[in-house]
Design a protein around this motif. Structure first.
Motif, PDB file in Angstrom:
ATOM      1  N   THR A  79       8.531  10.334  53.632  1.00 46.68           N
ATOM      2  CA  THR A  79       8.937  11.551  52.926  1.00 46.68           C
ATOM      3  C   THR A  79       9.384  10.978  51.476  1.00 46.68           C
ATOM      4  OG1 THR A  79      11.306  11.032  53.528  1.00 46.68           O
ATOM      5  CG2 THR A  79      10.078  12.794  54.892  1.00 46.68           C
ATOM      6  N   PRO A  80       9.025  11.916  50.514  1.00 53.92           N
ATOM      7  CA  PRO A  80       8.411  12.838  50.798  1.00 53.92           C
ATOM      8  C   PRO A  80       6.683  12.846  50.773  1.00 53.92           C
ATOM      9  CG  PRO A  80       8.690  12.802  48.191  1.00 53.92           C
ATOM     10  CD  PRO A  80       9.310  11.507  49.012  1.00 53.92           C
ATOM     11  N   THR A  81       5.966  13.612  51.623  1.00 55.31           N
ATOM     12  CA  THR A  81       4.654  13.686  51.372  1.00 55.31           C
ATOM     13  C   THR A  81       4.195  15.105  51.016  1.00 55.31           C
ATOM     14  OG1 THR A  81       4.358  12.260  53.207  1.00 55.31           O
ATOM     15  CG2 THR A  81       2.694  13.712  53.021  1.00 55.31           C
ATOM     16  N   PHE A  82       3.532  15.386  49.795  1.00 59.74           N
ATOM     17  CA  PHE A  82       2.858  16.237  49.116  1.00 59.74           C
ATOM     18  C   PHE A  82       1.471  16.783  49.782  1.00 59.74           C
ATOM     19  CE2 PHE A  82       6.502  15.070  46.474  1.00 59.74           C
ATOM     20  CZ  PHE A  82       6.901  16.505  46.358  1.00 59.74           C
TER      21      PHE A  82
ATOM     22  N   HIS B  17      -1.507  14.385  49.088  1.00 58.73           N
ATOM     23  CA  HIS B  17      -1.547  13.539  47.609  1.00 58.73           C
ATOM     24  C   HIS B  17      -0.810  12.192  47.781  1.00 58.73           C
ATOM     25  CE1 HIS B  17      -0.819  13.233  43.368  1.00 58.73           C
ATOM     26  NE2 HIS B  17       0.634  12.742  43.917  1.00 58.73           N
ATOM     27  N   ASP B  18      -1.944  11.134  47.660  1.00 59.87           N
ATOM     28  CA  ASP B  18      -1.460   9.772  47.975  1.00 59.87           C
ATOM     29  C   ASP B  18      -0.983   9.271  46.471  1.00 59.87           C
ATOM     30  OD1 ASP B  18      -1.844  10.116  50.542  1.00 59.87           O
ATOM     31  OD2 ASP B  18      -4.021   9.089  50.293  1.00 59.87           O
ATOM     32  N   GLY B  19      -0.938  10.005  45.311  1.00 57.45           N
ATOM     33  CA  GLY B  19      -0.507   9.360  44.202  1.00 57.45           C
ATOM     34  C   GLY B  19       1.049   9.549  44.043  1.00 57.45           C
ATOM     35  N   GLU B  20       1.532   9.324  42.866  1.00 55.74           N
ATOM     36  CA  GLU B  20       3.097   9.275  42.872  1.00 55.74           C
ATOM     37  C   GLU B  20       3.497  10.742  42.775  1.00 55.74           C
ATOM     38  OE1 GLU B  20       4.859   6.287  39.926  1.00 55.74           O
ATOM     39  OE2 GLU B  20       2.877   6.580  38.898  1.00 55.74           O
ATOM     40  N   ALA B  21       4.789  11.017  43.176  1.00 59.89           N
ATOM     41  CA  ALA B  21       5.472  12.051  43.437  1.00 59.89           C
ATOM     42  C   ALA B  21       6.210  12.441  41.961  1.00 59.89           C
ATOM     43  CB  ALA B  21       6.562  12.051  44.690  1.00 59.89           C
ATOM     44  N   VAL B  22       5.465  12.510  40.994  1.00 55.41           N
ATOM     45  CA  VAL B  22       5.889  12.736  39.682  1.00 55.41           C
ATOM     46  C   VAL B  22       5.195  14.022  39.152  1.00 55.41           C
ATOM     47  CG1 VAL B  22       6.923  10.537  39.329  1.00 55.41           C
ATOM     48  CG2 VAL B  22       4.462  11.199  38.631  1.00 55.41           C
ATOM     49  N   ALA B  23       5.896  14.817  38.218  1.00 55.63           N
ATOM     50  CA  ALA B  23       5.197  16.098  37.961  1.00 55.63           C
ATOM     51  C   ALA B  23       3.647  16.087  37.334  1.00 55.63           C
ATOM     52  CB  ALA B  23       6.262  16.746  36.895  1.00 55.63           C
ATOM     53  N   SER B  24       3.564  14.955  36.449  1.00 55.98           N
ATOM     54  CA  SER B  24       2.342  14.774  35.818  1.00 55.98           C
ATOM     55  C   SER B  24       1.315  14.391  36.734  1.00 55.98           C
ATOM     56  CB  SER B  24       2.434  13.783  34.864  1.00 55.98           C
ATOM     57  OG  SER B  24       2.930  12.457  35.446  1.00 55.98           O
TER      58      SER B  24
END
Length: 204
Positions: A178-181, A188-195
């Motif tokens: 967690t978190p997984t988006f 989504h395997d990238g970073e959990a950031v807004a950009s």
């Protein structure tokens, strides 16, 4: 990210899992898909139900990485506005977070009285207080909820089956921490950031 994959998800500087590692692997990797479709009748949805973009999070209220991702999701929502619907599903990692299940039950009990999102936000904004159920109860009363019903449903674990259903749906969809988006149905395997989330949403 909490869970067993923390080390695996650390990436070399400048690399993300969205990029092929090299020509030999390019085109072979396909991120897992969301196996449980979003349904307005069941899911917690913030934003227009028929929005063109969908962001699903499997999260744990006690997870520090989810706590860090919480304001990032808010930024995504602000940037994309009515184009986005955000869906939250429960994935409490009870083996490492002792208050995660109770927090999920707290949010679901609030949901039963029409206040899921205010309680969801409160729990993430007050992660340090999750061990004290009176804090959330006080907030529930401030929201105008029936405190006795709220407490009783949590004590009787009324919503545990729903939470476990979320969890198992996440497992089937490839959630391993967690978190997984999921961006428009793809993990989504990238970073959990807004950009990174906005970029992924606009690319799919």
């Amino acid at each position: 990210m909490s869970g067993t994959t923390t080390v695996a998800l650390r990436r070399a500087k400048g690399k993300t899992l969205l990029e092929p590692a090299g020509k030999e692997t390019a085109g072979k990797y396909q991120a897992p898909k969301l196996e449980i479709p979003v349904t307005p009748e069941r899911d917690h949805i913030e934003g227009p139900v028929k929005a063109s973009l969908t962001l699903v999070e499997y999260g744990d209220y006690q997870c520090p990485y989810c706590g860090a991702a919480y304001p990032e999701v808010k930024k995504v929502q602000k940037e994309l506005g009515s184009e986005l619907r955000f869906v939250f599903r429960n994935f409490p990692l009870t083996n490492i977070h002792e208050h995660a299940m109770n927090a999920a039950e707290t949010a679901e009990a609030a949901s039963a009285q029409g206040k899921f999102w205010p309680m969801h936000d409160f729990l993430y904004e007050h992660q340090a207080t999750l061990g004290d159920p009176n804090i959330a109860l006080g907030y529930a009363k401030n929201l105008g909820l029936d405190g006795q019903k709220f407490e009783r449903e949590i004590a009787q674990h009324v919503y545990q089956k729903r939470i476990k259903d979320d969890f198992m749906g996440g497992v089937r969809s490839g959630v391993n921490g967690t978190p997984t988006f999921y961006v428009n149905g793809i993990r989504h395997d990238g970073e959990a950031v807004a950009s990174a989330l906005v970029e992924a949403l606009n690319q799919t």
